[in-house]
Design an enzyme around this catalytic site. Structure first.
Site, short mmCIF file in Angstrom:
data_model
loop_
_atom_site.label_atom_id
_atom_site.label_comp_id
_atom_site.label_asym_id
_atom_site.label_seq_id
_atom_site.Cartn_x
_atom_site.Cartn_y
_atom_site.Cartn_z
N CYS A 1 0.89 -1.16 0.00
CA CYS A 1 0.00 0.00 0.00
C CYS A 1 0.93 1.21 0.00
O CYS A 1 1.54 1.50 1.02
CB CYS A 1 -0.89 0.00 1.24
SG CYS A 1 -1.82 1.55 1.43
N CYS B 1 -0.66 4.41 2.25
CA CYS B 1 -0.72 4.33 3.72
C CYS B 1 -0.26 2.94 4.14
O CYS B 1 0.93 2.63 3.99
CB CYS B 1 -2.10 4.72 4.25
SG CYS B 1 -3.51 3.88 3.53
N SER B 2 -1.15 2.09 4.63
CA SER B 2 -0.70 0.79 5.12
C SER B 2 -1.81 -0.25 5.03
O SER B 2 -1.91 -1.13 5.88
CB SER B 2 -0.21 0.92 6.57
OG SER B 2 -1.23 1.49 7.36
N CYS B 3 -2.66 -0.15 3.99
CA CYS B 3 -3.77 -1.11 3.83
C CYS B 3 -3.20 -2.53 3.78
O CYS B 3 -2.19 -2.79 3.13
CB CYS B 3 -4.53 -0.81 2.54
SG CYS B 3 -5.28 0.83 2.54
#
Lengths: 112, 196, 92
Positions: B104, B107-109
């Site tokens: 991702c 962000c940090s999906c």
């Protein structure tokens, strides 16, 4: 929430991402703006993240597509593919491909 | 690195925030404890490993999983609806000629329901910036040298879909039970930064 | 005008550093921040998109200097403060 907008693209369609450059929240990364890819899947309809982040009372609900890009079309080199999940308003048809219905109604793509 | 002093300063800041939000009635201690218990006890790569072991053992399940993972997960007692909102899950299968890896960049999906909270490297700028640009080099740093000519797809999660890699079944595992197969599956295998 | 979080394809961040046998949380406060965020989104205090936006609005220097859960902490502080301001504004 708004009524979902109609699905405009189908798997196999060539699409071009808009070359927009907003300074607010969006889910179209800079590396994939103004680039041409191919629709892999229609994943369903979801509230547009840009609108939700801005607390719009009625966020637009749009189809989200998995779009695959060739590394060469993103970076000028590379053999791999990169996919992104993109809301419909991030996408348009590449110039010269008309606006006919997919997946079988596409016109020939312009040679660039 | 942050020293003890910095760390205790942040901890104090978190306590102040927590007290303020509890005071305003926005959260309760009980809610916070329940969230943590659910995450620490429920969400871990063991879930993803069970899905993979079933897919290796049952060709029909594998087919259903790749076609519509949300519909197939309940067959192994799992679901994507346990989090904040139901997410679409797409499982992507590695083959002899094609390798998949997840990221991702914005962000940090991450598929927390199936893999648990993500490791720090997955959330780092180094990984997020580089794997979309030079996946072969990044995978080599993880010790995964892909043969020339193998296709690579990097899945950048940017909306409401989460991804999980279905690794290739290791050779010589024909006699193993589903439980034994699940033990072979690693978190890095499910992200695509390792083969099994 | 891409934001500081939008790092795909950027150079200069160096090799990927993997921490062996990494714990889920490195300190109790990280776990508390994690739980706060989920609880507040569940309650509808803010959405995940607003949360991501609040992280992205960090000044780039602060974003890059902060650890992952320090960014979360910052975003929760900002969003709950903005919510308070909006409510006070509405009373006028």
């Amino acid at each position: 929430m708004s009524e979902p907008v109609a699905v405009r693209f189908a798997p196999g369609d060539r699409v071009r991402t808009r070359a927009v450059d907003p300074d607010r929240h969006t889910r179209l990364p800079a590396y994939a703006r103004g680039r041409t890819g191919r629709v892999l899947a229609v994943t369903g309809s979801w509230p547009l993240a840009d609108d939700v982040a801005r607390r719009r009372a009625e966020p637009r609900v749009e189809p989200v597509y998995t779009v695959v890009f060739a590394a060469r079309d993103l970076w000028g080199e590379g053999e791999h593919d990169v996919t992104l999940d993109l809301w419909q308003s991030y996408l348009e048809r590449p110039e010269g491909t008309g606006d006919g219905p997919g997946p079988y109604g596409r016109k020939k793509e312009a040679v660039s | 690195m942050s020293g003890e002093h910095t760390s205790s300063a942040v901890a104090a800041r978190v306590r102040r925030l927590e007290e303020r939000l509890i005071g305003e009635g926005l959260v309760t201690d009980g809610e916070l404890d329940a969230v943590l218990t659910a995450v620490l006890e429920g969400a871990s790569p063991l879930n993803g490993a069970r899905v993979v072991a079933r897919a290796w053992s049952d060709a029909g399940f594998r087919e259903r999983l790749l076609a519509d993972a949300n519909a197939a997960l309940p067959e192994v007692g799992l679901s994507m609806a346990g989090g904040l909102q139901e997410q679409r899950l797409k499982v992507v299968a590695n083959t002899a000629g094609h390798h998949n890896v997840l990221v991702c960049t914005l962000c940090s999906c991450y598929p927390v329901a199936l893999l648990g909270p993500s490791p720090s490297w997955y959330k780092s700028e180094a990984y997020r910036s580089r794997v979309v640009r030079e996946p072969r080099a990044v995978l080599a740093e993880f010790g995964l040298e892909l043969p020339d000519g193998q296709e690579i797809t990097v899945w950048d999660s940017s909306a409401e879909s989460r991804y999980m890699v279905l690794p290739r079944r290791p050779a010589g595992t024909g006699d193993l039970t589903e439980e034994q197969l699940a033990e072979l599956v690693t978190r890095e295998g499910l992200i695509g930064t390792a083969a099994l | 005008m891409s934001r500081v979080n939008d790092v795909g394809g950027q150079t200069g961040f160096g090799p990927v550093v993997v921490e062996e046998d990494e714990p889920v949380f490195h300190a109790d406060w990280e776990a508390r921040v994690y739980a706060l965020n989920i609880a507040l989104v569940r309650r509808g205090v803010y959405t995940l998109d607003e949360f991501r936006d609040a992280i992205e609005r960090m000044p780039p220097q602060a974003y890059l200097a902060a650890s992952y859960y320090e960014r979360w902490l910052h975003a929760i502080e900002v969003l709950t403060a903005e919510r308070g301001d909006a409510e006070r504004g509405g009373d006028e």
